[in-house]
Design an enzyme around this catalytic site. Structure first.
Site, PDB file in Angstrom:
ATOM      1  CB  THR A   1      35.693  48.520  39.869  1.00 44.83           C
ATOM      2  OG1 THR A   1      35.583  47.347  39.063  1.00 44.83           O
ATOM      3  CG2 THR A   1      34.323  48.964  40.323  1.00 44.83           C
TER       4      THR A   1
ATOM      5  N   GLY B   1      73.606  42.504  46.048  1.00 43.97           N
ATOM      6  CA  GLY B   1      72.602  41.461  45.832  1.00 43.97           C
ATOM      7  C   GLY B   1      72.621  40.930  44.409  1.00 43.97           C
TER       8      GLY B   1
ATOM      9  N   GLY C   1      29.690  41.564  30.787  1.00 40.03           N
ATOM     10  CA  GLY C   1      29.615  42.336  29.567  1.00 40.03           C
ATOM     11  C   GLY C   1      29.691  41.470  28.315  1.00 40.03           C
TER      12      GLY C   1
ATOM     13  N   GLY D   1      29.322  38.026  28.107  1.00 37.65           N
ATOM     14  CA  GLY D   1      28.555  36.792  28.031  1.00 37.65           C
ATOM     15  C   GLY D   1      28.119  36.360  29.401  1.00 37.65           C
TER      16      GLY D   1
ATOM     17  CG  ASP E   1      37.802  44.465  38.283  1.00 38.61           C
ATOM     18  OD1 ASP E   1      37.550  45.488  38.955  1.00 38.61           O
ATOM     19  OD2 ASP E   1      36.975  43.930  37.530  1.00 38.61           O
TER      20      ASP E   1
ATOM     21  CG  LEU F   1      26.447  29.412  37.863  1.00 38.20           C
ATOM     22  CD1 LEU F   1      27.835  28.815  37.721  1.00 38.20           C
ATOM     23  CD2 LEU F   1      25.879  29.106  39.242  1.00 38.20           C
ATOM     24  N   GLY F   2      25.754  33.687  36.338  1.00 39.42           N
ATOM     25  CA  GLY F   2      26.069  35.126  36.327  1.00 39.42           C
ATOM     26  C   GLY F   2      26.110  35.679  34.919  1.00 39.42           C
TER      27      GLY F   2
ATOM     28  CB  ALA G   1      36.857  60.493  26.448  1.00 36.61           C
TER      29      ALA G   1
ATOM     30  CG  ASP H   1      36.260  38.700  35.705  1.00 35.22           C
ATOM     31  OD1 ASP H   1      37.041  38.517  34.739  1.00 35.22           O
ATOM     32  OD2 ASP H   1      35.252  39.405  35.629  1.00 35.22           O
TER      33      ASP H   1
ATOM     34  CD  GLU I   1      35.898  66.812  31.982  1.00 34.58           C
ATOM     35  OE1 GLU I   1      35.966  67.440  30.909  1.00 34.58           O
ATOM     36  OE2 GLU I   1      34.984  66.971  32.800  1.00 34.58           O
TER      37      GLU I   1
ATOM     38  CE  LYS J   1      34.188  44.417  39.937  1.00 40.78           C
ATOM     39  NZ  LYS J   1      33.618  45.288  38.927  1.00 40.78           N
TER      40      LYS J   1
ATOM     41  NE  ARG K   1      69.861  38.933  49.578  1.00 40.01           N
ATOM     42  CZ  ARG K   1      69.537  39.440  48.397  1.00 40.01           C
ATOM     43  NH1 ARG K   1      70.436  39.518  47.433  1.00 40.01           N
ATOM     44  NH2 ARG K   1      68.323  39.868  48.165  1.00 40.01           N
TER      45      ARG K   1
HETATM   46  N1  ADE Z   1      33.348  29.873  38.990  1.00 41.48           N
HETATM   47  C1  ADE Z   1      33.747  30.840  38.142  1.00 41.48           C
HETATM   48  N2  ADE Z   1      32.790  31.744  37.964  1.00 41.48           N
HETATM   49  C2  ADE Z   1      31.767  31.342  38.719  1.00 41.48           C
HETATM   50  C3  ADE Z   1      30.489  31.868  38.960  1.00 41.48           C
HETATM   51  N3  ADE Z   1      30.087  32.996  38.398  1.00 41.48           N
HETATM   52  N4  ADE Z   1      29.693  31.202  39.792  1.00 41.48           N
HETATM   53  C4  ADE Z   1      30.090  30.070  40.371  1.00 41.48           C
HETATM   54  N5  ADE Z   1      31.255  29.522  40.200  1.00 41.48           N
HETATM   55  C5  ADE Z   1      32.092  30.158  39.362  1.00 41.48           C
END
Ligand code: ADE
Length: 752
Positions: free
Chosen positions: A596, A362, A447, A449, A561, A443-444, A247, A579, A245, A563, A372
């Site tokens: 999320t 309006g 999914g 890249g 998104d 830096l991070g 899916a 993001d 379910e 969080k 108005r």
């Molecule tokens: N700017 C955009 N993404 C970033 C990240 N992951 N780390 C630092 N600065 C950023």
């Protein structure tokens, strides 16, 4: 209940299956095993009762246990499975009744013992598996849909019963007889030979839901490498059972393997069919709105399809007796259609007329920014309006002034409002060359890249470079959402949203050159510095998010998104939203279930169509999480989260420290009805800013960036990545890129 002994090794083996304990340092397991008590139950004995406070975790060693919600059996747990996990961390009501289904032996650990051992402080907060990823979004549904198979009355009955008894299905949709019949109608039959896995864990082809007509299936899940049982069995599915379910809701890899243990026959339906069915309810609502829109002579210049588009995009707002919809002299951009109740039209203090459904007011606001001309006051007990504002109207249909000038046949050009880069932004692009960028660190990882710290060798400035693998984007059908991410990012110009400086397009990769925020992710910072529960911090970051959303929503962008993982801190500690992967320009409603799971709003789960109001729901969840240390609907599986979300925020026990102002803010944001959420009601974001929790908070200074942040990250210089802990091993695998020659990426680059 009785006690008996077992070896420490055996106990550790069973405890190691518990997801929560995988986050404990390995050396803590022996102590934990010592504190576990072995308990026995007779068949039929109740172990845990629904809606009573949970205090214990149980891991089944032998026998099985039935799980019941509202007196309905929803699952059977076998040896190696466990229940009551969240009771170890906090005082929560049990969400199900657990009864021994046979004579049963289990290991039991109490919250008191767990806390006394100090294990709650030793849990690794982010591990690779536990990281909360976004789901859904973008992926193109191209699953094969077969012709419906003919069904005997007995077969129809079996399918209908299976649908009605699937507790997860009832979480994601209200299944009345009409809907059940509609699903039964479209299902087709498939034969599955013994030994064949119909679903494989991790499979990306996850588009179908199944009802078992005959035969049986075994559910199994791969374990972590440390376990000596590679694929433990989780249960048996027989005739009348149903599975798959999740899916129906969104695209996500399958969570378990399901193999035929006897030659089987199943009935199948695809996500797209289910979504189409749920969208029909929205179609009825649109037709209802259309009736009202068609009665407004100011919309006479619109063609029928345009009227329908407008009807689908209108928002609802309710008022109570005595409330002013707007006041004479006030500026506003909203047009209102009265669909229930009565209002008085007051000019210079005197009532000039009254209006009932379908009156409207309006309308001038859709053409000109003028004060108005009258005050509108509700005189019935309550009143319901549909509204649209000038910006949405112009994005959807074009300017009303131009529409009036064109012929009644709908011919003649009317330009829609283009969603374009922010004013003055053209100067922002084309200044930085890709070949001048030097990668300094990681830096991070996401999914698609990775994000790197880069230096512009031309002037020594540093930036964040987000790389998206074209191979991954194309194989997962995310081309449109990546282009949308870039376009949305281009439209943004706020100090509370990470800025985009350039985009580049190389052979295998798309690149976004972004503003750098070296203070780190808010989530990592909260864990490292244990800021959970610190109110001045939460207030500052929530306020920053309100201002980020104000900016996005003014451009009709839904973020979808929110969080703590998507909030960054800069060197001074100011907060920036990042993001735009799931963000979308949306003047009306949209239907893709994504985000999320912990942050999903109820209308997203129900696939009813959603609008900007989902962001205000997520703000409520973020407020709760920053103040309580965990999100309000937290559970082990997404489906359990969704079941709690559908029961509502009023069922959540607020920790003592959140009682009062924080609780009322969270409840105001997490209203089940989207149009009733603070900020969606008259007054907009002022309704949040004026909440008692923000008494004494300087929103002006916050907006001007002059308010001192409550926490200042340690950043040595503009190349210091010490606040980031991404590892090369977490980088997604390279996916080869074969150019589909559709030109999908041709407009991506702002410069070479
Ligand atoms: N700017 C955009 N993404 C970033 C990240 N992951 N780390 C630092 N600065 C950023």
């Amino acid at each position: 209940m009785g006690c008996a002994g077992s070896t420490s090794h055996e106990r550790q083996f069973f405890l190691s299956k518990v997801e929560l304990f995988k986050r404990l340092p390995e050396e803590e397991l022996p102590e934990l095993a010592k504190s576990a008590v072995e308990v026995s139950y007779l068949k039929g004995q109740v172990i845990i009762e629904e809606n009573t406070p949970g205090e214990k975790l149980f891991v089944i060693k032998r026998g099985s246990a039935g799980v019941e919600i509202n007196n309905r059996r929803v699952a059977t747990l076998q040896a190696g499975e466990y229940f009551g996990e969240s009771a170890l961390l906090r005082n929560e009501q049990c969400t199900a009744t657990i009864t021994a289904a046979s004579s049963m032996k289990a290991l039991m650990i109490t919250r008191e013992d767990f806390m006394n051992l100090g294990l709650h402080t030793k849990l690794e907060l982010v591990d690779k598996l536990g990281k909360r990823g976004a789901v859904g979004g973008g992926a193109v549904a191209n699953a094969e849909i077969k012709e419906p198979s003919s069904k005997t009355p007995a077969e129809r009955e079996l399918i209908a019963k299976a649908l009605q008894e699937n507790a997860n299905l009832s979480t994601i949709a209200t299944l009345d007889t009409d809907r059940v019949n509609a699903i039964v109608d479209v299902m087709w039959k498939e034969e599955v030979p013994i030994g064949k896995p119909i679903i494989k864990e991790g499979d990306l082809q996850a588009d179908y839901f199944y009802v078992v007509q005959s035969g049986s299936f075994q559910v199994s899940k791969a374990e972590t490498a440390s376990s000596d049982q590679a694929t433990p069995a989780l249960g048996l599915l027989e005739a009348g059972s149903s599975f798959g379910e999740l899916a129906l809701l969104y695209f996500a890899p399958r969570a378990a393997t399901i193999t035929a243990t006897a030659d089987a026959v199943v009935w199948v339906t695809a996500r797209q069919q289910f979504k189409d069915l749920l969208m029909k309810a929205n179609e009825r609502e649109t037709q209802e709105n259309l009736k009202h829109v068609s009665k407004c002579d100011c919309f006479n210049p619109l063609t029928e399809p345009e009227k329908k588009e407008l009807a689908a995009a209108m928002h609802e707002m309710t008022f109570v007796k005595g409330e002013l919809v707007f006041e004479q002299g006030e500026r506003g951009t909203q047009f209102f259609l009265l669909v229930e109740g009565e209002v008085s039209v007051i000019k210079d203090g005197k009532e000039v007329t009254t209006l009932k459904a379908t009156g409207y007011f309006g309308e001038l606001a859709l053409e000109r920014d003028e004060p108005r001309a009258a005050t509108i006051k509700v005189i019935s007990q309550s009143a319901k309006m549909l509204w649209v504002d000038k910006e949405s109207f112009e994005i959807l249909i074009g300017s009303l002034e131009d529409l009036k000038k064109r012929g009644r046949d709908g011919t003649g050009a009317v330009k829609k409002l283009q969603v374009a880069p922010s004013a003055g932004d053209t100067k922002r692009f084309g200044n930085i060359r890709f070949k001048d960028l030097k990668v300094l660190g990681l830096l991070g990882c996401g999914g698609f890249g990775a994000v790197f710290l880069v230096e512009d060798l031309g002037n020594g400035e540093t930036y964040a470079l987000k790389n998206l693998s074209k191979g991954y984007v194309v194989t997962s059908g995310m081309q449109n959402s990546v282009i949308s991410e870039k376009n949305v990012q281009l439209m943004c110009d706020s100090p509370f949203v990470v800025k985009l400086y350039e985009t580049f397009n190389s052979a295998e990769t798309l690149h976004l050159l972004l503003e750098l925020a070296l203070g780190g992710e808010l989530y990592a910072t909260y864990n490292k510095k244990n800021l959970w529960g610190q109110e001045p911090c939460a207030k500052f970051y929530i306020a920053g998010t309100v201002l980020a959303f104000e900016h996005l929503h003014s451009k009709k962008i839904i973020f979808r998104d929110l969080k703590p993982e998507n909030l960054l801190l800069n060197e001074q500690g100011h907060v920036k939203l990042t993001d735009m992967g799931l963000a979308k320009v949306c003047p009306g409603k949209t239907f893709t279930t994504c985000g999320t799971p912990d942050y999903f709003a109820p209308e997203l789960i129900a696939s009813k169509g959603h609008n900007l109001a989902v962001d205000w729901w997520t703000l409520g969840i973020l407020t709760f999480e920053l103040c309580a240390g965990h999100p309000p609907f937290e559970s082990t599986t997404p489906m359990q989260i969704y079941a709690k979300v559908q029961k509502g925020i009023h069922k959540i026990l607020f920790p003592k420290k959140l009682k009062g102002n924080i609780e009322s803010l969270v409840k105001g944001l997490c209203h089940a009805v989207p149009s009733e959420r603070l900020a969606m009601k008259k007054g907009g974001t002022q309704n949040i800013k004026k909440q008692p929790w923000f008494t004494g908070f300087s929103w002006d200074e916050m907006a001007k960036f002059t308010l001192t942040p409550p926490y200042k990250p340690h950043v040595k210089n503009k190349k210091d990545i010490a606040n980031f802990s991404a590892k090369k091993e977490d980088m997604p695998p390279q996916v080869d890129y074969k150019d589909p020659k559709t030109g999908w990426d041709k407009d991506f680059a702002t410069s070479e």
